[in-house]
Design a protein around this motif. Structure first.
Motif, PDB file in Angstrom:
ATOM      1  N   SER A  93      10.641   6.893   0.850  1.00 56.37           N
ATOM      2  CA  SER A  93       9.476   7.315   0.908  1.00 56.37           C
ATOM      3  C   SER A  93       9.685   8.817   1.262  1.00 56.37           C
ATOM      4  CB  SER A  93       9.230   7.234   2.665  1.00 56.37           C
ATOM      5  OG  SER A  93       8.545   4.914   2.348  1.00 56.37           O
ATOM      6  N   LYS A  94       8.395  10.497   1.404  1.00 54.74           N
ATOM      7  CA  LYS A  94       9.099  11.329   1.188  1.00 54.74           C
ATOM      8  C   LYS A  94       8.061  12.641   1.974  1.00 54.74           C
ATOM      9  CE  LYS A  94      10.500  13.528  -2.354  1.00 54.74           C
ATOM     10  NZ  LYS A  94      10.817  13.242  -3.893  1.00 54.74           N
ATOM     11  N   LEU A  95       8.968  13.314   2.637  1.00 51.45           N
ATOM     12  CA  LEU A  95       8.398  14.235   3.629  1.00 51.45           C
ATOM     13  C   LEU A  95       9.257  15.642   2.244  1.00 51.45           C
ATOM     14  CD1 LEU A  95       6.643  14.926   5.832  1.00 51.45           C
ATOM     15  CD2 LEU A  95       8.696  14.916   7.107  1.00 51.45           C
ATOM     16  N   SER A  96       7.706  15.842   2.565  1.00 49.31           N
ATOM     17  CA  SER A  96       7.657  17.333   1.641  1.00 49.31           C
ATOM     18  C   SER A  96       6.862  18.836   2.051  1.00 49.31           C
ATOM     19  CB  SER A  96       7.129  17.639  -0.023  1.00 49.31           C
ATOM     20  OG  SER A  96       7.915  15.992  -0.596  1.00 49.31           O
ATOM     21  N   SER A 119       4.479  10.959   1.311  1.00 49.16           N
ATOM     22  CA  SER A 119       3.939  10.502   0.230  1.00 49.16           C
ATOM     23  C   SER A 119       5.145   8.738  -0.248  1.00 49.16           C
ATOM     24  CB  SER A 119       4.022  10.694  -1.121  1.00 49.16           C
ATOM     25  OG  SER A 119       4.950  11.371  -1.407  1.00 49.16           O
ATOM     26  N   ARG A 120       4.495   7.470  -0.999  1.00 45.07           N
ATOM     27  CA  ARG A 120       5.104   6.578  -0.413  1.00 45.07           C
ATOM     28  C   ARG A 120       5.037   5.999  -2.135  1.00 45.07           C
ATOM     29  NH1 ARG A 120       5.189   1.291   0.771  1.00 45.07           N
ATOM     30  NH2 ARG A 120       7.140   0.201   1.425  1.00 45.07           N
ATOM     31  N   PHE A 136       0.959  -1.307   0.236  1.00 48.89           N
ATOM     32  CA  PHE A 136       0.523   0.378   0.025  1.00 48.89           C
ATOM     33  C   PHE A 136       1.204   1.531  -0.171  1.00 48.89           C
ATOM     34  CE2 PHE A 136      -2.576   3.349   2.129  1.00 48.89           C
ATOM     35  CZ  PHE A 136      -3.248   3.439   1.571  1.00 48.89           C
ATOM     36  N   PHE A 137       0.530   2.565  -0.830  1.00 45.33           N
ATOM     37  CA  PHE A 137       1.808   3.119  -0.909  1.00 45.33           C
ATOM     38  C   PHE A 137       0.551   4.328  -0.556  1.00 45.33           C
ATOM     39  CE2 PHE A 137       2.771   0.113  -3.594  1.00 45.33           C
ATOM     40  CZ  PHE A 137       4.261   0.324  -3.318  1.00 45.33           C
ATOM     41  N   PRO A 138       0.530   5.096   0.363  1.00 44.97           N
ATOM     42  CA  PRO A 138      -0.531   6.291   0.436  1.00 44.97           C
ATOM     43  C   PRO A 138       0.088   7.693   0.211  1.00 44.97           C
ATOM     44  CG  PRO A 138       1.004   5.796   2.634  1.00 44.97           C
ATOM     45  CD  PRO A 138       1.419   4.790   1.497  1.00 44.97           C
ATOM     46  N   TYR A 139      -0.776   8.737   0.046  1.00 44.67           N
ATOM     47  CA  TYR A 139      -0.623  10.059   0.210  1.00 44.67           C
ATOM     48  C   TYR A 139      -1.082  11.313   1.447  1.00 44.67           C
ATOM     49  CZ  TYR A 139      -0.057  14.580  -2.029  1.00 44.67           C
ATOM     50  OH  TYR A 139      -0.255  15.941  -2.106  1.00 44.67           O
ATOM     51  N   VAL A 140      -0.733  11.987   1.357  1.00 42.06           N
ATOM     52  CA  VAL A 140      -1.416  12.653   2.603  1.00 42.06           C
ATOM     53  C   VAL A 140      -0.819  14.368   2.347  1.00 42.06           C
ATOM     54  CG1 VAL A 140      -0.375  12.335   4.294  1.00 42.06           C
ATOM     55  CG2 VAL A 140      -2.382  13.755   4.740  1.00 42.06           C
ATOM     56  N   GLN A 141      -1.604  15.359   2.258  1.00 44.97           N
ATOM     57  CA  GLN A 141      -1.033  16.693   2.494  1.00 44.97           C
ATOM     58  C   GLN A 141      -2.262  17.713   2.891  1.00 44.97           C
ATOM     59  OE1 GLN A 141       0.814  18.790  -1.343  1.00 44.97           O
ATOM     60  NE2 GLN A 141      -1.096  19.831  -1.533  1.00 44.97           N
ATOM     61  N   VAL A 142      -1.608  18.592   4.028  1.00 43.80           N
ATOM     62  CA  VAL A 142      -1.992  19.452   4.162  1.00 43.80           C
ATOM     63  C   VAL A 142      -1.824  20.551   3.910  1.00 43.80           C
ATOM     64  CG1 VAL A 142      -2.287  20.388   6.783  1.00 43.80           C
ATOM     65  CG2 VAL A 142      -2.475  17.775   6.796  1.00 43.80           C
ATOM     66  N   TRP A 168      13.831   9.300   2.349  1.00 37.44           N
ATOM     67  CA  TRP A 168      14.514   7.682   2.715  1.00 37.44           C
ATOM     68  C   TRP A 168      14.281   6.571   1.173  1.00 37.44           C
ATOM     69  CZ3 TRP A 168      11.637  10.827   5.456  1.00 37.44           C
ATOM     70  CH2 TRP A 168      11.205  11.116   6.639  1.00 37.44           C
ATOM     71  N   HIS A 169      14.804   6.022   0.743  1.00 40.22           N
ATOM     72  CA  HIS A 169      15.083   4.966  -0.667  1.00 40.22           C
ATOM     73  C   HIS A 169      15.973   3.664   0.364  1.00 40.22           C
ATOM     74  CE1 HIS A 169      15.530   8.814  -3.498  1.00 40.22           C
ATOM     75  NE2 HIS A 169      16.252   9.319  -1.975  1.00 40.22           N
TER      76      HIS A 169
END
Length: 342
Positions: free
Chosen positions: A133-136, A97-98, A78-84, A152-153
């Protein structure tokens, strides 16, 4: 859902080389399906975007007609995505995101390709999928914007060189290198002064990576200045300069670089004809220069970009606009069009 069947044959007719790299026949079968969802909620000046993708894949590898369970794969993830996001006096967003990167079919085969007397290229059936996995974060106020990301790779796929079985020759192939992380910072300022719209930008990439006992951790800076000057509604002039410092990107150490481009373009004949002149490497000093040392092999490149200009003319006989508005579904379905394995 997609089904793929890929057959690859390799034959080497040089007897000396064939004794080291015999002929092979690979068969790769894949079944993949996925589902995704996307939703957003607005609360005052805040917007929350939620999404996710579940992907299931089954990959079977046959070498010379024999099923190889060690190189075959089956997984579901599962590959989630969330943005505020916030948008009022200024704009800001924070997202996570992943992603997954599947190896190409050509990289998964056991075939060996003869390039020249000193270079061969081979596949690697043991490759596994790479994850990121990326935090932006993004912050903008008027003409100023800043963005940053931390990634993170896990098991990244990298093109590497190793000594070949033939003397004085190298083998090019892809493999999963050790996990690492990196940061990417960018700051830009884009004001407007009458007909002139410049953009000033600076950036930094810093990675924490080790491969073969060697660290590739030197920061990599970049800068640029893009200029757009509009003469009326139909004529536009651009002049851009850009450059980088020395630094590491993946397994390559890049030397400093500086480049420049310019262009002049305009619309004619009631906006049906677009004519442009593009000038590349204006100051004739743009070079691609890098080096990499890994697995006992040293490689280096120093190449100057072409210096000159190009003219182009485009005439639109019957302009039209697409009425399709696929949105997120088009992006997700496009993943099945790739030429990748599991």
């Amino acid at each position: 859902m997609s089904f793929t069947r890929n057959r690859q044959n390799s034959d080497i007719y040089n007897a000396a080389i064939a004794s080291l790299y015999p002929a092979s026949e690979d068969l790769l079968k894949q079944m993949m399906w996925a589902m995704f969802f996307a939703h957003n909620v607005t609360m005052g000046d805040f917007t929350i975007d939620l999404g996710g993708r579940y992907e299931h894949a089954k990959f079977d590898y046959y070498e010379d007609g024999t099923y190889r369970p060690g190189q075959s794969r089956k997984f579901g993830d599962f590959f989630p995505y969330v943005q505020v996001s916030y948008d009022k006096d200024f704009s800001a967003s924070l997202s996570f995101s992943r992603f997954i990167q599947h190896p190409d079919y050509s990289a998964l085969s056991n075939n060996v390709e003869y390039i020249d007397a000193y270079t061969y290229q081979g596949g690697n059936p043991s490759l596994v999928a790479a994850y990121e996995s990326k935090l932006s974060a993004l912050l903008s106020y008027k003409d100023l914007s800043f963005d940053a990301s931390l990634a993170w790779h896990d098991s990244p796929i990298e093109f590497v060189y190793r000594p070949a079985r033939m003397p004085h020759a190298i083998m090019a192939m892809t493999e999963n290198i050790g996990s690492y992380k990196d940061i990417d910072l960018n700051l830009s300022y884009s004001p407007t002064f009458g007909c002139w719209s410049p953009t000033f930008s600076v950036g930094l990439i810093k990675q924490w990576m080790r491969y073969g006992g060697v660290g590739y951790n030197r920061p990599y800076f970049n800068y640029g200045m893009n200029n757009i000057v509009k003469f009326g509604k139909h004529l536009t002039f651009t002049f851009n300069v850009y450059g980088t410092s020395a630094g590491d990107a993946r397994l390559t150490h890049f030397r400093p670089m500086f480049g420049s481009t310019a262009s002049l373009g305009g619309w004619f004949l009631k906006n049906r004809l677009y004519a442009s002149a593009m000038f590349n490497n204006v100051f004739n000093n743009h070079t691609e220069s890098w080096e990499r040392t890994a697995n006992g092999i040293y490689m280096s490149k120093d190449s100057k970009s072409w210096h000159g200009f190009m003219l182009s003319f485009t005439y639109y006989l019957n302009p039209y606009r697409s009425k399709f508005k696929g949105g997120a579904s088009s992006s997700e379905m496009g993943r099945f069009g790739r030429k990748n394995g599991f």
